[in-house]
Motif scaffolding. Structure first.
Motif, PDB file in Angstrom:
ATOM      1  N   ASP A 147       0.821  -1.211   0.000  1.00 31.53           N
ATOM      2  CA  ASP A 147       0.000   0.000   0.000  1.00 31.53           C
ATOM      3  C   ASP A 147       0.859   1.266   0.000  1.00 31.53           C
ATOM      4  OD1 ASP A 147      -2.484  -1.420   0.044  1.00 31.53           O
ATOM      5  OD2 ASP A 147      -2.213  -1.795   2.171  1.00 31.53           O
ATOM      6  N   SER A 148       1.884   1.261  -0.829  1.00 28.47           N
ATOM      7  CA  SER A 148       2.794   2.406  -0.902  1.00 28.47           C
ATOM      8  C   SER A 148       2.106   3.645  -1.466  1.00 28.47           C
ATOM      9  CB  SER A 148       3.986   2.078  -1.810  1.00 28.47           C
ATOM     10  OG  SER A 148       4.726   1.020  -1.281  1.00 28.47           O
ATOM     11  N   LYS A 149       2.617   4.800  -1.075  1.00 31.89           N
ATOM     12  CA  LYS A 149       2.200   6.070  -1.681  1.00 31.89           C
ATOM     13  C   LYS A 149       3.225   6.465  -2.738  1.00 31.89           C
ATOM     14  CE  LYS A 149       0.157   7.723   2.623  1.00 31.89           C
ATOM     15  NZ  LYS A 149       0.389   8.599   3.774  1.00 31.89           N
ATOM     16  N   PRO A 150       2.854   7.334  -3.667  1.00 35.41           N
ATOM     17  CA  PRO A 150       3.803   7.757  -4.709  1.00 35.41           C
ATOM     18  C   PRO A 150       5.098   8.302  -4.117  1.00 35.41           C
ATOM     19  CG  PRO A 150       1.601   8.599  -5.171  1.00 35.41           C
ATOM     20  CD  PRO A 150       1.524   7.931  -3.841  1.00 35.41           C
ATOM     21  N   GLU A 151       4.999   9.004  -3.004  1.00 31.75           N
ATOM     22  CA  GLU A 151       6.193   9.589  -2.380  1.00 31.75           C
ATOM     23  C   GLU A 151       7.171   8.500  -1.935  1.00 31.75           C
ATOM     24  OE1 GLU A 151       3.024  10.377  -1.438  1.00 31.75           O
ATOM     25  OE2 GLU A 151       2.992  12.227  -2.625  1.00 31.75           O
ATOM     26  N   PHE A 152       6.633   7.343  -1.509  1.00 31.05           N
ATOM     27  CA  PHE A 152       7.513   6.248  -1.109  1.00 31.05           C
ATOM     28  C   PHE A 152       8.293   5.751  -2.326  1.00 31.05           C
ATOM     29  CE2 PHE A 152       4.112   4.761   2.196  1.00 31.05           C
ATOM     30  CZ  PHE A 152       4.254   5.948   2.873  1.00 31.05           C
ATOM     31  N   LEU A 153       7.579   5.543  -3.426  1.00 31.92           N
ATOM     32  CA  LEU A 153       8.239   5.025  -4.627  1.00 31.92           C
ATOM     33  C   LEU A 153       9.291   6.007  -5.137  1.00 31.92           C
ATOM     34  CD1 LEU A 153       5.927   2.934  -4.511  1.00 31.92           C
ATOM     35  CD2 LEU A 153       5.890   2.982  -7.007  1.00 31.92           C
ATOM     36  N   TYR A 154       8.994   7.275  -5.002  1.00 33.69           N
ATOM     37  CA  TYR A 154       9.958   8.306  -5.390  1.00 33.69           C
ATOM     38  C   TYR A 154      11.228   8.163  -4.546  1.00 33.69           C
ATOM     39  CZ  TYR A 154      11.623  13.134  -6.249  1.00 33.69           C
ATOM     40  OH  TYR A 154      12.361  14.240  -6.567  1.00 33.69           O
ATOM     41  N   ASP A 155      11.046   7.969  -3.254  1.00 37.90           N
ATOM     42  CA  ASP A 155      12.209   7.759  -2.375  1.00 37.90           C
ATOM     43  C   ASP A 155      12.960   6.474  -2.716  1.00 37.90           C
ATOM     44  OD1 ASP A 155      11.667  10.107  -1.110  1.00 37.90           O
ATOM     45  OD2 ASP A 155      10.954   9.218   0.772  1.00 37.90           O
ATOM     46  N   PHE A 156      12.217   5.425  -3.093  1.00 35.74           N
ATOM     47  CA  PHE A 156      12.887   4.173  -3.482  1.00 35.74           C
ATOM     48  C   PHE A 156      13.821   4.443  -4.673  1.00 35.74           C
ATOM     49  CE2 PHE A 156       8.817   1.618  -2.167  1.00 35.74           C
ATOM     50  CZ  PHE A 156       9.026   1.976  -0.848  1.00 35.74           C
ATOM     51  N   ALA A 157      13.333   5.244  -5.609  1.00 36.10           N
ATOM     52  CA  ALA A 157      14.135   5.568  -6.793  1.00 36.10           C
ATOM     53  C   ALA A 157      15.400   6.329  -6.395  1.00 36.10           C
ATOM     54  CB  ALA A 157      13.301   6.390  -7.775  1.00 36.10           C
ATOM     55  N   ILE A 158      15.242   7.289  -5.495  1.00 30.85           N
ATOM     56  CA  ILE A 158      16.388   8.095  -5.044  1.00 30.85           C
ATOM     57  C   ILE A 158      17.424   7.201  -4.348  1.00 30.85           C
ATOM     58  CG2 ILE A 158      17.105   9.910  -3.429  1.00 30.85           C
ATOM     59  CD1 ILE A 158      14.299  11.204  -3.915  1.00 30.85           C
ATOM     60  N   MET A 159      16.947   6.332  -3.476  1.00 33.85           N
ATOM     61  CA  MET A 159      17.861   5.461  -2.734  1.00 33.85           C
ATOM     62  C   MET A 159      18.536   4.454  -3.667  1.00 33.85           C
ATOM     63  SD  MET A 159      15.960   4.837   0.946  1.00 33.85           S
ATOM     64  CE  MET A 159      14.522   3.942   0.358  1.00 33.85           C
ATOM     65  N   GLY A 160      17.761   3.909  -4.583  1.00 34.17           N
ATOM     66  CA  GLY A 160      18.316   2.953  -5.537  1.00 34.17           C
ATOM     67  C   GLY A 160      19.378   3.602  -6.411  1.00 34.17           C
ATOM     68  N   ASP A 161      19.124   4.826  -6.800  1.00 32.89           N
ATOM     69  CA  ASP A 161      20.059   5.575  -7.632  1.00 32.89           C
ATOM     70  C   ASP A 161      21.414   5.712  -6.935  1.00 32.89           C
ATOM     71  OD1 ASP A 161      20.503   7.359  -9.998  1.00 32.89           O
ATOM     72  OD2 ASP A 161      20.797   8.861  -8.421  1.00 32.89           O
ATOM     73  N   ILE A 162      21.377   6.107  -5.673  1.00 33.68           N
ATOM     74  CA  ILE A 162      22.631   6.265  -4.923  1.00 33.68           C
ATOM     75  C   ILE A 162      23.315   4.914  -4.746  1.00 33.68           C
ATOM     76  CG2 ILE A 162      23.559   6.878  -2.646  1.00 33.68           C
ATOM     77  CD1 ILE A 162      21.307   9.067  -2.603  1.00 33.68           C
ATOM     78  N   TYR A 163      22.525   3.889  -4.478  1.00 34.55           N
ATOM     79  CA  TYR A 163      23.097   2.555  -4.301  1.00 34.55           C
ATOM     80  C   TYR A 163      23.840   2.096  -5.561  1.00 34.55           C
ATOM     81  CZ  TYR A 163      23.593  -2.368  -3.264  1.00 34.55           C
ATOM     82  OH  TYR A 163      24.127  -3.615  -3.067  1.00 34.55           O
ATOM     83  N   LEU A 164      23.188   2.229  -6.705  1.00 36.17           N
ATOM     84  CA  LEU A 164      23.842   1.757  -7.935  1.00 36.17           C
ATOM     85  C   LEU A 164      25.070   2.599  -8.278  1.00 36.17           C
ATOM     86  CD1 LEU A 164      21.641   0.177 -10.610  1.00 36.17           C
ATOM     87  CD2 LEU A 164      22.284  -0.583  -8.355  1.00 36.17           C
ATOM     88  N   LYS A 165      24.971   3.904  -8.050  1.00 38.70           N
ATOM     89  CA  LYS A 165      26.118   4.772  -8.341  1.00 38.70           C
ATOM     90  C   LYS A 165      27.303   4.429  -7.441  1.00 38.70           C
ATOM     91  CE  LYS A 165      23.770   8.917 -10.131  1.00 38.70           C
ATOM     92  NZ  LYS A 165      22.935  10.057  -9.695  1.00 38.70           N
ATOM     93  N   LYS A 166      27.040   4.293  -6.157  1.00 36.21           N
ATOM     94  CA  LYS A 166      28.139   4.161  -5.202  1.00 36.21           C
ATOM     95  C   LYS A 166      28.555   2.721  -4.941  1.00 36.21           C
ATOM     96  CE  LYS A 166      28.613   8.428  -4.882  1.00 36.21           C
ATOM     97  NZ  LYS A 166      29.855   9.077  -5.304  1.00 36.21           N
ATOM     98  N   ALA A 167      27.575   1.828  -4.864  1.00 32.75           N
ATOM     99  CA  ALA A 167      27.933   0.452  -4.508  1.00 32.75           C
ATOM    100  C   ALA A 167      28.200  -0.402  -5.741  1.00 32.75           C
ATOM    101  CB  ALA A 167      26.833  -0.184  -3.658  1.00 32.75           C
ATOM    102  N   MET A 168      27.700   0.038  -6.902  1.00 31.38           N
ATOM    103  CA  MET A 168      27.894  -0.802  -8.078  1.00 31.38           C
ATOM    104  C   MET A 168      28.540  -0.068  -9.243  1.00 31.38           C
ATOM    105  SD  MET A 168      24.624  -3.313  -7.791  1.00 31.38           S
ATOM    106  CE  MET A 168      25.427  -4.458  -8.891  1.00 31.38           C
TER     107      MET A 168
END
Lengths: 332, 332
Positions: A147-168
């Motif tokens: 039952d996510s809200k759009p704001e949650f998914l937006y944050d998931f994108a932001i966090m994923g972006d940093i993860y892929l940039k820095k960890a991968m």
């Protein structure tokens, strides 16, 4: 750097976890705190190495299993390997935690014991999905939130972006939204509104639009953003299909003498193929949005997978992933 | 019985559609109304048979494609094969419609032109998913509705139940709810509330609880109930994974002389295996909840698949599926 490892978590614990921890210590210059039953851990340690430097045991007599209800287990099993490892991180006795045990308990513990990053409402579980080109995509959220809200998914994108940039080390990760069609107007209320947020972000996100489930293995996106219910469906359908197809294929290959001979000839090729979908190569799944580094290793992790999960924890910690997430969240 | 067939719909139209229609007429004692470009249809007919009995052409000069926006196309392309076939059913000149064309347009047209059954708020698209045991499961809704309410999912279960009983001769179809865990309390708001409705129904539904996506190919359920967004994710992930794995396997088999020889030996076994996932065996997907019989054939249907879709339409019509659905909906 000190990493707390839940020695009792996972299908092959404590054996594979302890051995993987030794491998990681040898290879990555990290200190390991093994949380779990001291007697059992000691026995494996002694049979595996003569060098006990940078390995410490944090005795814990209880184990949280997949059958336990996560939140209740966290509350009741205070002397469990997981709770003790989480507390070690919370109390700054360790810099990160790795566990191959119950996903629900680790997620719950990460939020309840370690706590969320300022500004993050919902931490998310990222899963690395291998694709046919030998690459991977981060599916986020793969099951932490429903039952996510759009704001949650937006944050998931932001966090994923940093993860892929820095960890991968991926430069401008392609972010896609899991959806039922390519057009912007397709989807349910959640995806239509999330599309808007991602399209109009002020952050430097490389949003490439919607991705259909059919395209997930094709390597078109580096990050696939979705609600956790949807992510779980995608991930489990994928895993189940690969598993059942491989089982079915094996059965067909054993059916006649002819196919048995053919099967023997293609065996090395089949293994190469299977390796593309090998979780142990890719280490663990990060739980993003909590204050410290938390890595969920696959439940069936062997020592190599565990070692890789520890490497991931190290990379996240050394690259100050959580600081970067907090900064981005402040600017969004 | 008269069946309107959208002769221009699908990847292999009109050729495969016309030929499949002839096969169906010969085998099932049905009259076919072929809707589409008369010239093209005539040519195929004349090259395929010398018996033109029980085949009629309904000329339509336009075609609705997958690129068209469904609702707009239905409004603007009045002289399209699909709209004319739908109108033939609406005006009682035909008893059922079969189309391998745009799913969105057929769904839209079924609701807008033919109309919903009394009491049904949302018609649904059922998809037949083959499993590893040689059986199938009906995934409903597989993509017609997003943002569903629990009441919609409850109706999907009721309609699916009647479909499996009457069109597929399964006695007490096992109905499962697609979910992220087995326990009743697992899931999002939608699945938790739907679980309640299904558990406490007064109708004779064989509700067996939640099914996880990982188990879908294992043949544990006959009907898998879900929201259309989720159903689309399951179906497309499954299709994409099978497709990509088969492609990848083929590539591996072509990589060395050794694997080529092995590949040749296992070829018949591979085909047998692939046939388990062959859509053409299972005919089409029913659109349930509209007043008349509407069958969506797979877009890549060949003549055999088309023939089977027509058989399905016949079975639904002769078993008065829609009357039974209306009765059940009144009693729910």
């Amino acid at each position: 750097m000190r990493i707390a490892v839940d020695a009792m978590g996972g299908d092959n614990a404590p054996e594979a976890v302890v051995r993987g921890s030794i491998l990681a210590r040898d290879e990555y210059d990290v200190s390991i705190i093994l949380s779990g039953k001291e007697n059992e851990i000691k026995k494996i340690l002694e049979s595996s190495t003569s060098d006990f430097s940078n390995i410490e045991i944090l005795n814990a007599e209880e184990v949280i299993t997949n059958e336990d209800k996560p939140v209740m287990a966290l509350r009741r099993k205070k002397d469990s390997s997981l709770v003790k490892a989480l507390n070690a991180v919370k109390n700054k006795e360790a810099d990160a935690i790795v566990s191959a045990g119950s996903t629900g308990a680790l997620l719950g513990g990460a939020t309840l014991i370690i706590g969320r990053i300022n500004g993050i409402e919902r931490p998310a579980l990222g899963a690395l999905i291998p694709n046919m080109n030998g690459g991977v995509a981060l599916l986020i959220d793969s099951g932490a939130n429903v039952d996510s809200k759009p704001e949650f998914l937006y944050d998931f994108a932001i966090m994923g972006d940093i993860y892929l940039k820095k960890a991968m080390n991926i430069d401008a990760p392609r972010i896609a939204l899991a959806n039922i069609g390519a057009e912007k107007t397709k989807g349910d209320k959640l995806t239509v509104e999330t599309y808007d947020l991602l399209e109009n972000t002020a952050l430097p996100l490389n949003f490439i639009g919607n991705i259909e489930a059919r395209e997930i293995l094709q390597g078109k996106a580096d990050i696939i953003v979705c609600d956790g219910f949807v992510g779980n469906m995608i991930l489990k359908t994928l895993e189940g299909t690969v598993l059942e197809l491989m089982k079915g294929l094996k059965k067909e290959l054993m059916s006649t003498t002819r196919t048995k001979i053919g099967g023997a000839l293609i065996k090395p090729a089949l293994y190469g193929f299977k390796n593309k979908f090998d979780y142990s190569e890719h280490g663990g799944a990060p739980i993003l949005g909590v204050k410290e580094t938390v890595i969920k290793a696959h439940g069936s992790s062997d020592s190599k997978a565990l070692k890789n999960a520890i490497r991931q924890a190290k990379i996240c910690y050394e690259n100050k992933l959580n600081d970067l997430i907090e900064e981005s969240i402040m600017r969004r």
